[in-house]
Motif scaffolding. Sequence first.
Motif, short mmCIF file in Angstrom:
data_model
loop_
_atom_site.label_atom_id
_atom_site.label_comp_id
_atom_site.label_asym_id
_atom_site.label_seq_id
_atom_site.Cartn_x
_atom_site.Cartn_y
_atom_site.Cartn_z
N MET A 191 -8.07 62.71 38.10
CA MET A 191 -7.66 63.81 39.15
C MET A 191 -7.02 63.32 40.44
O MET A 191 -6.45 64.33 40.90
CB MET A 191 -9.13 64.62 39.30
CG MET A 191 -9.73 65.39 38.31
SD MET A 191 -11.68 66.01 38.41
CE MET A 191 -11.23 66.58 40.05
N ALA A 192 -7.26 62.17 41.08
CA ALA A 192 -6.61 61.57 41.95
C ALA A 192 -5.00 61.79 41.92
O ALA A 192 -4.41 61.88 42.83
CB ALA A 192 -7.08 60.28 42.50
N ARG A 193 -4.48 61.69 40.70
CA ARG A 193 -3.18 61.62 40.50
C ARG A 193 -2.64 63.09 39.99
O ARG A 193 -1.42 63.24 39.74
CB ARG A 193 -3.03 60.58 39.60
CG ARG A 193 -3.40 59.37 39.59
CD ARG A 193 -2.79 58.34 38.66
NE ARG A 193 -3.19 58.38 37.19
CZ ARG A 193 -4.19 58.43 36.52
NH1 ARG A 193 -5.01 57.43 37.31
NH2 ARG A 193 -4.35 58.51 35.26
N ILE A 194 -3.48 64.11 40.23
CA ILE A 194 -3.10 65.47 39.83
C ILE A 194 -3.11 66.26 41.13
O ILE A 194 -4.39 66.60 41.34
CB ILE A 194 -3.89 65.83 38.82
CG1 ILE A 194 -3.82 65.03 37.38
CG2 ILE A 194 -3.12 67.43 38.55
CD1 ILE A 194 -4.51 65.56 36.49
N PRO A 195 -2.11 66.61 42.02
CA PRO A 195 -2.11 67.44 43.09
C PRO A 195 -2.84 68.58 42.80
O PRO A 195 -2.55 69.45 41.76
CB PRO A 195 -0.89 67.53 43.57
CG PRO A 195 -0.06 66.41 42.85
CD PRO A 195 -0.65 66.20 41.80
N PHE A 215 1.60 69.55 33.29
CA PHE A 215 0.21 69.42 33.93
C PHE A 215 -0.82 69.32 32.84
O PHE A 215 -2.04 68.99 33.01
CB PHE A 215 0.07 70.82 34.85
CG PHE A 215 -0.29 72.13 34.06
CD1 PHE A 215 -1.59 72.59 34.07
CD2 PHE A 215 0.53 72.63 33.31
CE1 PHE A 215 -1.83 73.77 33.25
CE2 PHE A 215 0.38 73.85 32.54
CZ PHE A 215 -0.88 74.18 32.67
N ALA A 216 -0.66 69.79 31.60
CA ALA A 216 -1.40 69.62 30.36
C ALA A 216 -0.68 68.51 29.85
O ALA A 216 0.56 68.54 29.55
CB ALA A 216 -1.49 70.99 29.69
N ARG A 217 -1.50 67.59 29.38
CA ARG A 217 -0.75 66.35 28.74
C ARG A 217 -1.96 65.64 27.89
O ARG A 217 -3.01 66.02 27.82
CB ARG A 217 -0.53 65.49 29.82
CG ARG A 217 -1.57 64.69 30.72
CD ARG A 217 -0.73 63.93 31.93
NE ARG A 217 -0.91 64.76 32.66
CZ ARG A 217 -1.15 64.56 34.06
NH1 ARG A 217 -1.05 63.30 34.35
NH2 ARG A 217 -0.75 65.24 35.05
N VAL A 218 -1.31 65.18 26.59
CA VAL A 218 -1.89 64.27 25.79
C VAL A 218 -1.90 63.11 26.21
O VAL A 218 -0.98 62.40 26.59
CB VAL A 218 -1.16 64.40 24.42
CG1 VAL A 218 -1.73 63.43 23.22
CG2 VAL A 218 -0.90 65.68 23.76
N VAL A 219 -3.28 62.70 26.42
CA VAL A 219 -3.34 61.31 26.92
C VAL A 219 -3.93 60.31 25.89
O VAL A 219 -3.90 58.97 26.16
CB VAL A 219 -4.40 61.17 28.12
CG1 VAL A 219 -4.00 62.04 29.40
CG2 VAL A 219 -5.66 61.66 27.62
N PHE A 262 -5.87 68.89 30.97
CA PHE A 262 -5.49 69.72 31.85
C PHE A 262 -6.34 69.94 33.31
O PHE A 262 -7.55 69.80 33.16
CB PHE A 262 -5.03 70.85 31.34
CG PHE A 262 -5.94 71.90 30.99
CD1 PHE A 262 -6.58 73.03 31.71
CD2 PHE A 262 -6.51 71.97 29.43
CE1 PHE A 262 -7.48 73.82 31.44
CE2 PHE A 262 -7.34 72.83 29.25
CZ PHE A 262 -7.86 73.69 30.17
N PRO A 263 -5.51 70.12 34.38
CA PRO A 263 -6.45 70.46 35.65
C PRO A 263 -6.84 71.79 35.69
O PRO A 263 -6.34 72.52 35.35
CB PRO A 263 -5.63 70.14 36.67
CG PRO A 263 -4.31 70.30 36.19
CD PRO A 263 -4.36 69.94 34.73
N GLN A 319 1.68 71.03 45.11
CA GLN A 319 2.54 69.90 45.55
C GLN A 319 2.09 68.63 46.15
O GLN A 319 1.12 69.07 46.75
CB GLN A 319 3.54 70.53 46.36
CG GLN A 319 4.55 71.74 45.99
CD GLN A 319 5.18 71.63 44.88
OE1 GLN A 319 5.82 70.25 44.58
NE2 GLN A 319 5.34 72.44 43.56
N PRO A 320 2.67 67.58 45.79
CA PRO A 320 1.85 66.52 46.54
C PRO A 320 1.95 66.18 48.07
O PRO A 320 3.40 66.93 48.32
CB PRO A 320 2.36 65.26 45.79
CG PRO A 320 3.39 65.73 44.82
CD PRO A 320 3.35 67.13 44.80
N ASP A 321 1.04 65.89 48.81
CA ASP A 321 1.32 66.07 50.11
C ASP A 321 1.95 67.42 50.84
O ASP A 321 2.51 67.23 51.74
CB ASP A 321 2.25 64.73 50.77
CG ASP A 321 1.68 63.51 50.06
OD1 ASP A 321 0.61 63.29 50.10
OD2 ASP A 321 2.69 62.89 49.45
N ALA A 322 1.30 68.34 50.28
CA ALA A 322 2.13 69.82 51.04
C ALA A 322 0.67 70.68 51.11
O ALA A 322 0.04 70.84 50.02
CB ALA A 322 2.97 70.37 50.06
#
Length: 192
Positions: free
Chosen positions: A128-132, A67-71, A78-79, A167-170
């Motif tokens: 953000m759209a890719r991070i549930p 969830f935390a990542r080096v881009v 991180f979100p 969770q995605p889609d939950a």
Amino acid sequence: MYHEGNRRLQDAFGSRGLADRLDERLRRDRFNDDDATFIASLGFFFLATADADGRPDCSFKGGPAGFARVVAPDLLVFPDYDGNGMFKSLGNLAVNPNVGLLFLAFGEAPKRLRVNGRAEVVGDDPMMARIPGAQLLVKVTPVDIFPNCPRYLPNLQQIEPSAYLPQPDAPPLEPKWKSFEIFADVVPPRRR
């Protein structure tokens, strides 16, 4: 890397040479591949912030591994997930962008990594759209990155992740305290 307070103690304990060598050999201002891999392997870290008057605050930030990542070599993200609504950390960042992050790995091969830098909170980043569950995104530009000796870390293991991880889609699982009578009438709806 060091201010006069650090130097006084280093001199009192005879560690100025060691401190300088650690700075010279281990400190950097860009993430390397090992940093990125280590950070992406973790499901939590600790975030230190301070308000405009320098009063500190430290918080736990958790999520699924990665969830935390080096881009980029000069950018970690991180979100921000739904929480208690106090916005202590992110509110501090609105008035003082200086941050300290501490990443820890427990177990057979303990490891610590410290990241000091400057942070920005954004609400409209396409990532953000890719991070549930992300309601905001924090972008950290590093100033000082350095490993820290892990010798005092206990040998702990994670049994299972938190049931509250987005969770995605939950639909999100709400903590019970948000339905307590003393809070129920003021809990805002989730944004994401």
